[in-house]
Design an enzyme around this catalytic site. Structure first.
Site, mmCIF file in Angstrom:
data_model
loop_
_atom_site.group_PDB
_atom_site.id
_atom_site.type_symbol
_atom_site.label_atom_id
_atom_site.label_comp_id
_atom_site.label_asym_id
_atom_site.label_seq_id
_atom_site.Cartn_x
_atom_site.Cartn_y
_atom_site.Cartn_z
ATOM 1 N N ARG A 51 0.850 -1.191 0.000
ATOM 2 C CA ARG A 51 0.000 0.000 0.000
ATOM 3 C C ARG A 51 0.885 1.240 0.000
ATOM 4 O O ARG A 51 2.103 1.157 0.172
ATOM 5 C CB ARG A 51 -0.934 -0.020 1.228
ATOM 6 C CG ARG A 51 -0.141 -0.357 2.487
ATOM 7 C CD ARG A 51 -0.519 0.356 3.692
ATOM 8 N NE ARG A 51 -0.393 1.779 3.593
ATOM 9 C CZ ARG A 51 0.767 2.464 3.719
ATOM 10 N NH1 ARG A 51 1.928 1.845 3.901
ATOM 11 N NH2 ARG A 51 0.782 3.774 3.640
ATOM 12 N N GLY A 52 0.234 2.417 -0.174
ATOM 13 C CA GLY A 52 0.994 3.653 -0.348
ATOM 14 C C GLY A 52 1.135 3.910 -1.838
ATOM 15 O O GLY A 52 1.379 2.983 -2.622
ATOM 16 N N ALA A 53 0.973 5.171 -2.231
ATOM 17 C CA ALA A 53 0.829 5.489 -3.657
ATOM 18 C C ALA A 53 2.000 4.995 -4.518
ATOM 19 O O ALA A 53 1.803 4.216 -5.464
ATOM 20 C CB ALA A 53 0.601 6.989 -3.822
ATOM 21 N N ARG A 96 -6.895 -0.313 -7.168
ATOM 22 C CA ARG A 96 -7.302 0.775 -6.266
ATOM 23 C C ARG A 96 -7.454 2.034 -7.125
ATOM 24 O O ARG A 96 -6.637 2.258 -8.032
ATOM 25 C CB ARG A 96 -6.291 1.014 -5.143
ATOM 26 C CG ARG A 96 -6.202 -0.150 -4.155
ATOM 27 C CD ARG A 96 -5.378 0.214 -2.930
ATOM 28 N NE ARG A 96 -6.129 1.021 -1.978
ATOM 29 C CZ ARG A 96 -5.571 1.613 -0.914
ATOM 30 N NH1 ARG A 96 -4.268 1.505 -0.693
ATOM 31 N NH2 ARG A 96 -6.311 2.312 -0.068
ATOM 32 N N ASP A 243 -1.729 10.800 -2.288
ATOM 33 C CA ASP A 243 -2.102 9.754 -3.253
ATOM 34 C C ASP A 243 -2.294 10.330 -4.643
ATOM 35 O O ASP A 243 -2.121 9.645 -5.637
ATOM 36 C CB ASP A 243 -3.358 9.031 -2.790
ATOM 37 C CG ASP A 243 -3.011 8.131 -1.631
ATOM 38 O OD1 ASP A 243 -2.948 8.621 -0.492
ATOM 39 O OD2 ASP A 243 -2.723 6.944 -1.878
ATOM 40 N N ASN A 253 -5.284 12.639 -0.040
ATOM 41 C CA ASN A 253 -4.443 11.769 0.794
ATOM 42 C C ASN A 253 -5.321 11.074 1.830
ATOM 43 O O ASN A 253 -6.540 11.309 1.884
ATOM 44 C CB ASN A 253 -3.336 12.602 1.472
ATOM 45 C CG ASN A 253 -2.279 11.721 2.128
ATOM 46 O OD1 ASN A 253 -1.776 10.776 1.504
ATOM 47 N ND2 ASN A 253 -1.938 11.998 3.372
ATOM 48 N N LYS A 254 -4.713 10.256 2.647
ATOM 49 C CA LYS A 254 -5.421 9.439 3.640
ATOM 50 C C LYS A 254 -6.449 10.254 4.430
ATOM 51 O O LYS A 254 -6.170 11.384 4.844
ATOM 52 C CB LYS A 254 -4.383 8.823 4.574
ATOM 53 C CG LYS A 254 -4.922 7.987 5.717
ATOM 54 C CD LYS A 254 -5.847 6.863 5.267
ATOM 55 C CE LYS A 254 -5.240 5.963 4.226
ATOM 56 N NZ LYS A 254 -6.239 5.126 3.529
HETATM 57 O O1 MRU Z 1 -4.694 3.382 2.040
HETATM 58 P P1 MRU Z 1 -3.204 3.564 2.012
HETATM 59 O O2 MRU Z 1 -2.526 3.035 3.231
HETATM 60 O O3 MRU Z 1 -2.586 3.039 0.738
HETATM 61 O O4 MRU Z 1 -3.009 5.139 2.008
HETATM 62 C C1 MRU Z 1 -1.724 5.654 1.872
HETATM 63 C C2 MRU Z 1 -1.655 7.130 2.023
HETATM 64 O O5 MRU Z 1 -2.652 7.802 2.112
HETATM 65 C C3 MRU Z 1 -0.304 7.749 1.963
HETATM 66 O O6 MRU Z 1 -0.252 8.909 2.734
HETATM 67 C C4 MRU Z 1 0.000 8.113 0.508
HETATM 68 O O7 MRU Z 1 -0.169 7.010 -0.325
HETATM 69 C C5 MRU Z 1 1.360 8.641 0.347
HETATM 70 S S1 MRU Z 1 2.553 7.345 0.374
HETATM 71 C C6 MRU Z 1 4.067 7.986 0.133
#
Ligand code: MRU
Length: 359
Positions: A51-53, A96, A243, A253-254
Site C-alpha cells: 500500500r501507499g501510492a 485501487r 495519493d 491523501n489518507k
Molecule cells: O490506504 P493507504 O494506506 O494506501 O493510504 C496511503 C496514504 O494515504 C499515503 O499517505 C499516501 O499514499 C502517500 S505514500 C508515500
C-alpha cells in the site's frame, strides 16, 4: 536505514514471482508474501498487503512484468502474451482507484509492451527491467524529496505526520518520512508525532514501526489529539504524503489529512506535502475530480477493545479512505524537483515536464 526497510526487502520482482513485505502483518510479524501469478498482485494491492501510492505503482508495474513472464513461460507466442496483458493491465490498473501512481505505472508498462516488436521472452525481459528501474527511480525521487524537504524544518522540529508515507509506502525511503529521515540526519533533535490513523492504523502499525527501525524518536497519538498538541505548541510542522495531487495543487491523501490542514492553518503551522511528480496528475484539474475509494464497513467496525468488539454490530458506516485538501491550505509541495509554493499550477506542470513523469 535498517535492512528491513531496504527497497528489495519491501518489494522485488524475481523470475516468475513478486515478493513483498506483507504490510497487513506488521508490526507483529515481519513476513514476506510471494506471488506467482498477476491476479495475486491485484489481490495484494486491494487488501493493502502492499500500500501507499508509489509502492502500489511499483507493485502494479511488477504485476504487468509478472504477467508477461508467466505468459512467455507458457510458450503461447506473442499473441498469447498480448492476450494475457490485455487481461492483466486493466485489472491491475483498477485494483485501487485513488492513488494515480498505480494507473501511471501500469500505463507506462503497457506502452512499453505495445511498442515492443520482439519475442515473448524479449518482451518479458524488457518489462521486467522497466519495472525494476521504475522501482529504483521512485526510491531516488524519495531521496531527493527528503533532501529538499529537510531544508524546510529548521532546528528541533516537531513534525506531525499522518498515515504512513514512509519506505513501506514507496518501496524505499519514503516521502513524508523521507523528509523526516533527512531532517533527523541533519538534526538529531527532530521529533515526530505520529497520528495513529484510523481506521486501519497505518500510523500506529507502520510509521511507528519504521521509526523504531531507524531509532528516530516519536510519540504516537490518537488522531483526535492533534488539535490540542498543536494548541500546546508541541507541533512545528505537519508533513504528509499524497495519493494524488491535482493540477491546481489540491491534495488527495489518507482520510484525516484535510482535518490536519485545517488545524495547521488555525494554529499558524506550515502544512507540507511531500510527493514525487509521479503522484501529480495534470489531467485532473482539481481534487474534486479525483475518485475517492470507499472501503469495507468492517474496517471501521472491526475495532477491538478490552478483548471485545468495540462497535455496534452492523452499525451503518461510512469509510472513505481518502479526503481532499484544497491547495489554499498547502504551504508547500515538495517533489524531487524541489519546493513548490502557491500558486502551484505552473510550478507543478513544469516539474512533471522536466521529470518526464507525464503519462
Ligand atoms: O490506504 P493507504 O494506506 O494506501 O493510504 C496511503 C496514504 O494515504 C499515503 O499517505 C499516501 O499514499 C502517500 S505514500 C508515500
Amino acid at each position: 536505514m535498517s535492512n528491513g526497510l531496504a527497497p528489495e526487502a519491501i518489494i522485488r520482482l524475481g523470475a516468475g514471482e513478486v515478493t513483498m513485505l506483507d504490510q497487513t502483518l506488521l508490526p507483529g510479524e515481519v513476513a514476506q508474501l510471494r506471488v506467482t501469478e498477476w491476479p495475486g498482485v491485484v489481490e495484494a494491492i486491494g487488501r493493502l498487503a502492499v500500500r501507499g501510492a508509489p509502492a502500489i505503482g511499483v507493485a502494479g508495474a511488477m504485476g504487468v512484468a509478472l504477467a508477461a513472464q508467466t505468459a512467455a513461460a507458457r510458450g503461447e507466442g506473442v499473441e498469447g502474451l498480448r492476450a494475457e496483458l490485455a487481461r492483466a493491465v486493466p485489472a491491475l490498473r483498477a485494483a485501487r482507484p485513488t492513488a494515480v501512481n498505480l494507473a501511471w505505472a501500469v500505463d507506462r508498462m503497457a506502452a512499453i509492451a505495445d511498442a515492443h516488436e520482439g519475442s515473448p521472452e524479449q518482451i518479458a525481459a524488457s518489462l521486467s527491467e522497466a519495472a525494476r528501474s521504475l522501482h529504483d527511480d521512485e526510491v531516488e525521487r524519495c531521496r531527493a524529496i527528503g533532501a529538499h524537504g529537510a531544508g524546510l524544518l529548521g532546528r528541533a522540529a516537531r513534525v506531525l505526520t499522518h498515515c504512513n508515507a514512509g519506505a513501506l509506502a514507496t518501496g524505499g525511503y519514503g516521502t513524508a518520512l523521507g523528509v523526516v529521515r533527512a531532517g533527523h540526519a541533519a538534526d538529531p533533535g527532530l521529533r515526530v508525532i505520529v497520528d495513529e490513523t484510523r481506521p486501519l492504523l497505518q500510523g500506529a502499525r507502520l510509521t511507528a514501526w519504521e521509526l523504531e527501525q531507524d531509532a528516530i524518536p516519536y510519540t504516537l497519538i490518537a488522531d483526535g489529539m492533534a488539535a490540542s498538541m498543536m494548541a500546546q505548541g508541541r507541533v512545528s510542522h505537519v508533513v504528509v504524503g499524497a495519493d494524488r495531487i491535482a493540477a491546481n495543487g489540491d491534495v488527495v491523501n489518507k482520510i484525516g489529512t484535510y482535518g490536519l490542514a485545517v488545524l495547521a492553518r488555525e494554529h499558524g503551522l506550515p502544512f507540507i506535502v511531500a510527493a514525487p511528480t509521479s503522484t501529480v496528475d495534470l489531467s485532473t484539474p482539481t481534487g474534486a475530480d479525483v475518485p475517492v475509494e470507499e472501503r469495507s464497513a468492517d474496517e471501521v467496525r472491526g475495532l477491538w477493545l478490552f478483548g471485545r468488539p468495540a462497535a455496534v454490530d452492523d452499525a451503518p458506516v461510512a469509510n472513505p479512505a481518502f479526503d481532499r485538501t484544497p491547495a489554499r491550505l498547502v504551504a508547500a509541495v515538495v517533489s524531487e524537483r524541489g519546493v513548490h509554493r502557491p500558486p502551484f499550477e505552473r510550478s507543478l506542470a513544469r516539474a512533471v515536464d522536466e521529470a518526464g513523469t507525464s503519462p
